[in-house]
Design an enzyme around this catalytic site. Sequence first.
Site, PDB file in Angstrom:
ATOM      1  N   SER A  92     -32.055  21.442  -1.217  1.00 15.03           N
ATOM      2  CA  SER A  92     -32.174  22.225   0.012  1.00 15.03           C
ATOM      3  C   SER A  92     -33.430  21.877   0.792  1.00 15.03           C
ATOM      4  CB  SER A  92     -32.200  23.716  -0.329  1.00 15.03           C
ATOM      5  OG  SER A  92     -33.361  24.037  -1.069  1.00 15.03           O
ATOM      6  N   GLY A 100     -30.304  30.971   9.096  1.00 10.81           N
ATOM      7  CA  GLY A 100     -31.285  30.882  10.169  1.00 10.81           C
ATOM      8  C   GLY A 100     -30.799  31.459  11.480  1.00 10.81           C
ATOM      9  N   ARG A 148     -28.830  20.389  14.920  1.00 11.08           N
ATOM     10  CA  ARG A 148     -28.969  21.835  14.727  1.00 11.08           C
ATOM     11  C   ARG A 148     -30.338  22.155  14.105  1.00 11.08           C
ATOM     12  NH1 ARG A 148     -30.048  25.178   9.955  1.00 11.08           N
ATOM     13  NH2 ARG A 148     -29.099  27.211  10.288  1.00 11.08           N
ATOM     14  N   THR A 176     -33.983  26.591   1.061  1.00  9.84           N
ATOM     15  CA  THR A 176     -35.232  26.344   1.792  1.00  9.84           C
ATOM     16  C   THR A 176     -36.343  26.804   0.874  1.00  9.84           C
ATOM     17  OG1 THR A 176     -34.253  26.821   3.948  1.00  9.84           O
ATOM     18  CG2 THR A 176     -36.597  27.198   3.788  1.00  9.84           C
ATOM     19  N   THR A 199     -37.350  22.741   4.868  1.00 14.14           N
ATOM     20  CA  THR A 199     -35.924  22.791   4.515  1.00 14.14           C
ATOM     21  C   THR A 199     -35.160  21.560   4.986  1.00 14.14           C
ATOM     22  OG1 THR A 199     -33.948  24.203   4.712  1.00 14.14           O
ATOM     23  CG2 THR A 199     -35.233  23.898   6.694  1.00 14.14           C
ATOM     24  N   THR A 244     -35.832  32.684   4.179  1.00 13.40           N
ATOM     25  CA  THR A 244     -34.799  31.718   3.800  1.00 13.40           C
ATOM     26  C   THR A 244     -33.456  32.394   4.054  1.00 13.40           C
ATOM     27  OG1 THR A 244     -34.676  32.456   1.498  1.00 13.40           O
ATOM     28  CG2 THR A 244     -36.221  30.671   1.968  1.00 13.40           C
ATOM     29  N   GLY A 245     -32.415  31.584   4.124  1.00 16.01           N
ATOM     30  CA  GLY A 245     -31.090  32.148   4.366  1.00 16.01           C
ATOM     31  C   GLY A 245     -30.580  31.753   5.739  1.00 16.01           C
ATOM     32  N   GLY A 253     -32.506  25.338  12.425  1.00 12.87           N
ATOM     33  CA  GLY A 253     -32.412  26.712  11.936  1.00 12.87           C
ATOM     34  C   GLY A 253     -33.661  27.480  12.288  1.00 12.87           C
ATOM     35  N   ASP A 254     -33.932  28.494  11.502  1.00 10.03           N
ATOM     36  CA  ASP A 254     -35.123  29.312  11.746  1.00 10.03           C
ATOM     37  C   ASP A 254     -36.394  28.697  11.173  1.00 10.03           C
ATOM     38  OD1 ASP A 254     -34.032  29.648   9.189  1.00 10.03           O
ATOM     39  OD2 ASP A 254     -34.800  31.686   8.979  1.00 10.03           O
TER      40      ASP A 254
HETATM   41  N1  ASP Z   1     -33.020  29.139   6.861  1.00 13.35           N
HETATM   42  C1  ASP Z   1     -32.553  27.792   6.710  1.00 13.35           C
HETATM   43  C2  ASP Z   1     -31.804  27.387   7.930  1.00 13.35           C
HETATM   44  O1  ASP Z   1     -31.115  28.192   8.504  1.00 13.35           O
HETATM   45  C3  ASP Z   1     -31.688  27.557   5.538  1.00 13.35           C
HETATM   46  C4  ASP Z   1     -31.996  28.322   4.303  1.00 13.35           C
HETATM   47  O2  ASP Z   1     -32.993  29.010   4.207  1.00 13.35           O
HETATM   48  O3  ASP Z   1     -31.216  28.269   3.361  1.00 13.35           O
HETATM   49  O4  ASP Z   1     -31.856  26.228   8.244  1.00 13.35           O
END
Ligand code: ASP
Length: 363
Positions: free
Chosen positions: A83, A268, A242, A214, A232, A265-266, A244-245
């Site tokens: 990741s 985004g 793309r 991440t 990440t 994380t998660g 993410g956050d």
């Molecule tokens: N937050 C990250 C994203 O959206 C991915 C992740 O944290 O798993 O790119």
Amino acid sequence: MMESVSRRSFLQHSLKVGAASALLGPDGSALANPPAFRPIVIASGNGLRAVAKAMELIKSGRSALDAVIAGVNINEDDPEDMSVGYGGLPNEDGEVELDASVMDGLTCRAGAVGGLKHIKNPSKVARMVMERTDHIFLCGEGALRFALAHGFQKENLLTEKARKAWLAWKEAMSSNDNWLNEDQAAVEGAAPNGKRVSAHDEQTLQALLRTYGTINCCAIDLKGNLAGVTTTSGLSWKIAGRLGDSPIIGAGLYVDNEVGAAGSTGRGEANIKVCGGHTVVENMRRGMTPEQACLEVLERVVKTTKEKRLLDERKRPKFNLHFYAINRQGEFGSAALWSEATFSLHDGQAAKSMASAYLFKKS
Ligand code: ASP
């Protein structure tokens, strides 16, 4: 079945470093003259090695910024962490695109890179953007050229394991990628378009859930300075380009020496809409504990998720999002939308894995 868990029950578990527990030196013995500030390092669940490394550096007198970056470099370099960095899962074209951000609470400076190819330590490039440019965020080709100008080595980041995973997805998903059809794009409250997602499509959607992962790491050092980093490979199989956050200052990361630090994380896309990292810090500024601050932002995420494809039958988000926070007093906390999420912590004594608070309980 999943149960919603009251926020109050978690507030009782707000986590604080025990004032009585001594800070141990590098040799494991209690320090005779403990520093004015008690160091803390927090990270996502995959960050146990990172918090250990960061704390080791902090105890040796290094800054929180040096420490958190060295910590996450372990994951960036590790091909088994799919990741982050080298070995990260690629975009839909099979290319690894990395995102990272850093922020220094002492100087109030920040740096970030997005969609960076071929460089396995985007966190180091993000720091270079912060320190050696008048900008904050470089992306794509420009970010790569900047990294090469500063001596970073171009590498193939796609491991065989990641390539095979991408190929399996590609072969199974040729008719279902990140481009949404009308049913998938349905918005809560909008008139139905009369089409149904077929059982086959439904199964395919389930089988090919996007993979998130991440590492976020934030710390307070012996001088009381705070810093954080998020790095990440982003959402697997994403549309090229793309972001993410993670590389967005104020979403995947925010640090303010006056208050604290927070990262995520998660999913985004859910976080960007609520400017999560910044909102967690602002919640702490208004007096919330780190854990309360994280939970409040997750409640905003639930309210701002309207897309049918993202909600279960009880209108709860199907995805997860996870925040990690520390404040300048050395309190820490973490919360996720869904239970069974963990975070990593080093309180000066030991690296440990801890359960995060949550809004919804998985059965
Ligand atoms: N937050 C990250 C994203 O959206 C991915 C992740 O944290 O798993 O790119």
